[in-house]
Every structure is written in C-alpha cells, then in structure tokens.
Design a protein around this motif. Sequence first.
Motif, PDB file in Angstrom:
ATOM      1  N   ASP A   1      19.097   8.577  -7.201  1.00 30.53           N
ATOM      2  CA  ASP A   1      17.714   8.937  -6.881  1.00 30.53           C
ATOM      3  C   ASP A   1      16.768   8.108  -7.738  1.00 30.53           C
ATOM      4  OD1 ASP A   1      18.837  10.945  -5.354  1.00 30.53           O
ATOM      5  OD2 ASP A   1      17.813  12.587  -6.375  1.00 30.53           O
ATOM      6  N   THR A   2      15.676   7.656  -7.120  1.00 32.30           N
ATOM      7  CA  THR A   2      14.653   6.969  -7.890  1.00 32.30           C
ATOM      8  C   THR A   2      13.286   7.486  -7.418  1.00 32.30           C
ATOM      9  OG1 THR A   2      13.847   4.816  -8.638  1.00 32.30           O
ATOM     10  CG2 THR A   2      14.520   4.965  -6.327  1.00 32.30           C
ATOM     11  N   THR A   3      12.217   6.853  -7.872  1.00 36.74           N
ATOM     12  CA  THR A   3      10.872   7.283  -7.482  1.00 36.74           C
ATOM     13  C   THR A   3      10.113   6.099  -6.896  1.00 36.74           C
ATOM     14  OG1 THR A   3       9.920   6.667  -9.602  1.00 36.74           O
ATOM     15  CG2 THR A   3      10.778   8.925  -9.393  1.00 36.74           C
ATOM     16  N   ILE A   4       9.113   6.400  -6.126  1.00 41.49           N
ATOM     17  CA  ILE A   4       8.291   5.335  -5.538  1.00 41.49           C
ATOM     18  C   ILE A   4       7.537   4.600  -6.653  1.00 41.49           C
ATOM     19  CG2 ILE A   4       6.187   6.668  -5.053  1.00 41.49           C
ATOM     20  CD1 ILE A   4       7.876   4.193  -2.611  1.00 41.49           C
ATOM     21  N   ARG A   5       7.235   5.290  -7.726  1.00 44.49           N
ATOM     22  CA  ARG A   5       6.496   4.664  -8.824  1.00 44.49           C
ATOM     23  C   ARG A   5       7.314   3.527  -9.450  1.00 44.49           C
ATOM     24  NH1 ARG A   5       2.409   8.498 -11.943  1.00 44.49           N
ATOM     25  NH2 ARG A   5       1.935   8.763  -9.732  1.00 44.49           N
ATOM     26  N   ALA A   6       8.628   3.669  -9.416  1.00 45.35           N
ATOM     27  CA  ALA A   6       9.507   2.615  -9.936  1.00 45.35           C
ATOM     28  C   ALA A   6       9.649   1.452  -8.933  1.00 45.35           C
ATOM     29  CB  ALA A   6      10.873   3.192 -10.267  1.00 45.35           C
ATOM     30  N   HIS A   7       9.331   1.719  -7.651  1.00 45.98           N
ATOM     31  CA  HIS A   7       9.480   0.709  -6.582  1.00 45.98           C
ATOM     32  C   HIS A   7       8.302   0.848  -5.616  1.00 45.98           C
ATOM     33  CE1 HIS A   7      13.556   0.235  -8.091  1.00 45.98           C
ATOM     34  NE2 HIS A   7      13.596   1.544  -8.140  1.00 45.98           N
ATOM     35  N   PRO A   8       7.075   0.636  -6.129  1.00 49.40           N
ATOM     36  CA  PRO A   8       5.873   1.021  -5.347  1.00 49.40           C
ATOM     37  C   PRO A   8       5.567   0.126  -4.151  1.00 49.40           C
ATOM     38  CG  PRO A   8       5.245   0.019  -7.448  1.00 49.40           C
ATOM     39  CD  PRO A   8       6.741   0.141  -7.465  1.00 49.40           C
ATOM     40  N   TYR A   9       6.352  -0.917  -3.967  1.00 49.28           N
ATOM     41  CA  TYR A   9       6.216  -1.820  -2.810  1.00 49.28           C
ATOM     42  C   TYR A   9       7.022  -1.319  -1.620  1.00 49.28           C
ATOM     43  CZ  TYR A   9      10.407  -2.838  -5.360  1.00 49.28           C
ATOM     44  OH  TYR A   9      11.570  -2.667  -6.049  1.00 49.28           O
TER      45      TYR A   9
ATOM     46  N   TRP B   1       4.850   4.070  12.736  1.00 45.02           N
ATOM     47  CA  TRP B   1       4.098   4.460  11.564  1.00 45.02           C
ATOM     48  C   TRP B   1       4.782   3.827  10.357  1.00 45.02           C
ATOM     49  CZ3 TRP B   1       4.912  10.335  12.541  1.00 45.02           C
ATOM     50  CH2 TRP B   1       3.788  10.881  13.173  1.00 45.02           C
ATOM     51  N   VAL B   2       4.010   3.634   9.313  1.00 43.44           N
ATOM     52  CA  VAL B   2       4.581   3.233   8.035  1.00 43.44           C
ATOM     53  C   VAL B   2       4.160   4.280   7.005  1.00 43.44           C
ATOM     54  CG1 VAL B   2       4.500   1.472   6.218  1.00 43.44           C
ATOM     55  CG2 VAL B   2       4.536   0.778   8.619  1.00 43.44           C
ATOM     56  N   ARG B   3       5.125   4.772   6.219  1.00 47.60           N
ATOM     57  CA  ARG B   3       4.760   5.665   5.120  1.00 47.60           C
ATOM     58  C   ARG B   3       4.853   4.893   3.812  1.00 47.60           C
ATOM     59  NH1 ARG B   3       4.023  11.107   4.745  1.00 47.60           N
ATOM     60  NH2 ARG B   3       5.211  11.548   6.636  1.00 47.60           N
ATOM     61  N   LEU B   4       3.752   4.946   3.046  1.00 45.05           N
ATOM     62  CA  LEU B   4       3.669   4.240   1.773  1.00 45.05           C
ATOM     63  C   LEU B   4       3.390   5.231   0.660  1.00 45.05           C
ATOM     64  CD1 LEU B   4       1.432   2.822   4.016  1.00 45.05           C
ATOM     65  CD2 LEU B   4       1.880   0.915   2.499  1.00 45.05           C
ATOM     66  N   GLY B   5       3.800   4.878  -0.549  1.00 42.92           N
ATOM     67  CA  GLY B   5       3.409   5.652  -1.718  1.00 42.92           C
ATOM     68  C   GLY B   5       4.107   6.982  -1.867  1.00 42.92           C
ATOM     69  N   SER B   6       5.276   7.148  -1.239  1.00 42.71           N
ATOM     70  CA  SER B   6       5.993   8.417  -1.385  1.00 42.71           C
ATOM     71  C   SER B   6       7.462   8.192  -1.724  1.00 42.71           C
ATOM     72  CB  SER B   6       5.895   9.252  -0.113  1.00 42.71           C
ATOM     73  OG  SER B   6       6.557  10.494  -0.314  1.00 42.71           O
TER      74      SER B   6
ATOM     75  N   THR C   1      -2.325   1.464  -6.056  1.00 38.29           N
ATOM     76  CA  THR C   1      -2.408   2.638  -6.934  1.00 38.29           C
ATOM     77  C   THR C   1      -1.143   2.619  -7.789  1.00 38.29           C
ATOM     78  OG1 THR C   1      -1.135   4.101  -5.484  1.00 38.29           O
ATOM     79  CG2 THR C   1      -3.504   3.950  -5.050  1.00 38.29           C
ATOM     80  N   GLU C   2      -0.908   3.696  -8.512  1.00 38.85           N
ATOM     81  CA  GLU C   2       0.341   3.755  -9.277  1.00 38.85           C
ATOM     82  C   GLU C   2       1.564   3.796  -8.355  1.00 38.85           C
ATOM     83  OE1 GLU C   2       0.373   5.756 -13.542  1.00 38.85           O
ATOM     84  OE2 GLU C   2      -0.488   7.082 -12.019  1.00 38.85           O
ATOM     85  N   ASP C   3       1.356   4.289  -7.149  1.00 38.47           N
ATOM     86  CA  ASP C   3       2.481   4.472  -6.239  1.00 38.47           C
ATOM     87  C   ASP C   3       2.522   3.483  -5.081  1.00 38.47           C
ATOM     88  OD1 ASP C   3       3.410   6.608  -7.734  1.00 38.47           O
ATOM     89  OD2 ASP C   3       2.168   8.054  -6.646  1.00 38.47           O
ATOM     90  N   ILE C   4       1.533   2.596  -5.033  1.00 39.59           N
ATOM     91  CA  ILE C   4       1.478   1.603  -3.951  1.00 39.59           C
ATOM     92  C   ILE C   4       1.140   0.252  -4.563  1.00 39.59           C
ATOM     93  CG2 ILE C   4       0.237   0.876  -1.871  1.00 39.59           C
ATOM     94  CD1 ILE C   4      -0.263   3.805  -1.204  1.00 39.59           C
ATOM     95  N   ARG C   5       2.038  -0.720  -4.410  1.00 38.38           N
ATOM     96  CA  ARG C   5       1.762  -2.059  -4.958  1.00 38.38           C
ATOM     97  C   ARG C   5       2.250  -3.141  -4.019  1.00 38.38           C
ATOM     98  NH1 ARG C   5      -1.080  -1.821  -8.986  1.00 38.38           N
ATOM     99  NH2 ARG C   5      -0.688  -0.436 -10.735  1.00 38.38           N
ATOM    100  N   TYR C   6       1.509  -4.257  -4.023  1.00 41.85           N
ATOM    101  CA  TYR C   6       1.926  -5.424  -3.250  1.00 41.85           C
ATOM    102  C   TYR C   6       2.932  -6.194  -4.083  1.00 41.85           C
ATOM    103  CZ  TYR C   6      -2.976  -4.352  -1.969  1.00 41.85           C
ATOM    104  OH  TYR C   6      -4.146  -3.722  -1.671  1.00 41.85           O
ATOM    105  N   ILE C   7       4.019  -6.613  -3.465  1.00 45.95           N
ATOM    106  CA  ILE C   7       5.027  -7.376  -4.226  1.00 45.95           C
ATOM    107  C   ILE C   7       4.917  -8.866  -3.913  1.00 45.95           C
ATOM    108  CG2 ILE C   7       6.929  -7.038  -2.558  1.00 45.95           C
ATOM    109  CD1 ILE C   7       8.700  -6.755  -5.229  1.00 45.95           C
TER     110      ILE C   7
END
Length: 262
Positions: free
Chosen positions: A38-46, A85-90, A132-138
């Motif tokens: 398990d990981t978090t979106i904050r660790a992989h916000p792209y 749809w695209v879900r981002l930041g979750s 944001t903290e949970d959404i980033r461009y890579i």
Amino acid sequence: MHRVVALLVCLVVGARAGTVSVAPNRYEREGRIVGGEDTTIRAHPYQVSLQKKGGSHMCGGSLISHNIVVTAAHCLQGYKASTFWVRLGSTLYNEGGVRIAAEKIIYHEKYDHQTMQFDVGLIKLTESVLETEDIRYIELARTTPETGTPAVVTGWGSKCHLWCMSLPKVLQAVTVYIVDWMKCASDAYKYGDIVKDTMVCAYEKKKDACQGDSGGPLVANDQLVGIVSWGYGCASDLMPGVYADVPTLRDWIIETSKALQN
Ligand code: 4AZ
C-alpha cells in the motif's frame, strides 16, 4: 501466438475489471502490482486512474501538465473520449481527489497492437488542474536509466489471482530494476527479439506490474521513464514487465500535447 488463451483471459479479465483492451501478448495474469505494498497518492502524486464513466478502473496514467495525462495506447484504442473520467489526487481509485472528464484522446499513429510498439497515448482533460500536495505534473525522462537502476511502478491493478473478483482500492507500489531493451531481448531473459527499441523492461523476482496497471507510471529519479505496457504473465521468472520507453517517445508526447491544446 497464444491468441486463444489471450482472448479467453481478456474476456474473463475484461468482464471482471470493466476493461476490454486487448493486448495479444497477454496470456496470463496473476497478482496485482505483484509483490507491492500500500502507498499513498502523496508519495506518487502524478498517478491517475483512467476510468469508464460509472467508475470502473481501466488503466493507470500520469499527469504531465495542467491538462494532459499520458497513458498506454492500448488503454485508449477503440474508445471515444466521452467514455472516460480521470481521477486525480486520491490514494483510492473509487473516491476522493477530483474526477475530470476526458475532452480528447489520441494515441501514437505507429501504435501496433500485434507488436505493442509505440504503446503511448494522451488524454486532454476538460478542466485544468493545479498542483497540490496530492497532484503533481511529472517530468519526462530524456534518457533511459542504466540497467540496474531502481524504479517504482504504481497502480490499482488487480490484487488477486485469475479468479478473484476485487481490485485493490488502495494504490500499490513496487520497486523494480531497469533492464534496457537490448539486455531484455538477450538470452539473459525469455522474450527474445519481440522486445523492441521503443520499449524498456523492469525486473525483480516476484515483483511486477500486472493487468490493470497498464498505462501507469514507471518512475526513476523523479522522472517518468516508462508506461506500463505488457508482459507474459506477471512476475514470472525471467519475464520482465515491459514498458513503453518514455525517452524514445518524448518528442511525440511533447508535440502531440501542444497540438491537443488547439
Ligand atoms: C496487462 O495485461 C499487463 N507484467 C500489464 C503489465 C504486465 C503484464 C500484463 C507486466 O495489462
């Protein structure tokens, strides 16, 4: 090659996961992001989840700008933009973050579903997203990392064996090691010359991407180096995960992203 089995597996998997993308090389499936955690979106916000409207997760993707997601061509072929749809930041694919409809989709004109070459596509979102903290461009890698470089692959691909019905709701991550395409096509592994120069492999015993992770990111040094594309099975011995090689496809991604703005 293994067509009938591939088709059967795709039908079973497709019915279960709500995807009908057909990759001929896909004759077996097991596990999830196999051997991950398990990981978090904050660790992989792209990371994003590409879904059919209605909510079934189909594929992964990576946000590269305020309105462009990179994914695999095989996730898009045969569909209209209005499907998605695209879900981002979750961290969860089925709730949280923001959900944005696709406005345009396009995939590489040289994409070949037999050979899986040029397995890259783009989604233009109907709305722009700010970082944001949970959404980033890579960033897109310019060169393929050396063989042996650690890289992380993430996704919501199925967590269970063939007959299990559920996808993991929580994003999974696993570390694998880059194998350049020539090494991957050599006798050191089992694929031979079906691995091409538009591809890069990544390998670690008992660890891999799997069905449902397609289109998602392989990241090294904070840059996107690969797009989950195919493999024979998942985490099979001497059968690395195969990815579209981002450095090779970088110019197409950049040029096509610009063209999509019009
Ligand atoms: C798939 O079916 C798939 N082990 C994705 C990745 C891999 C295999 C299959 C790599 O989408």
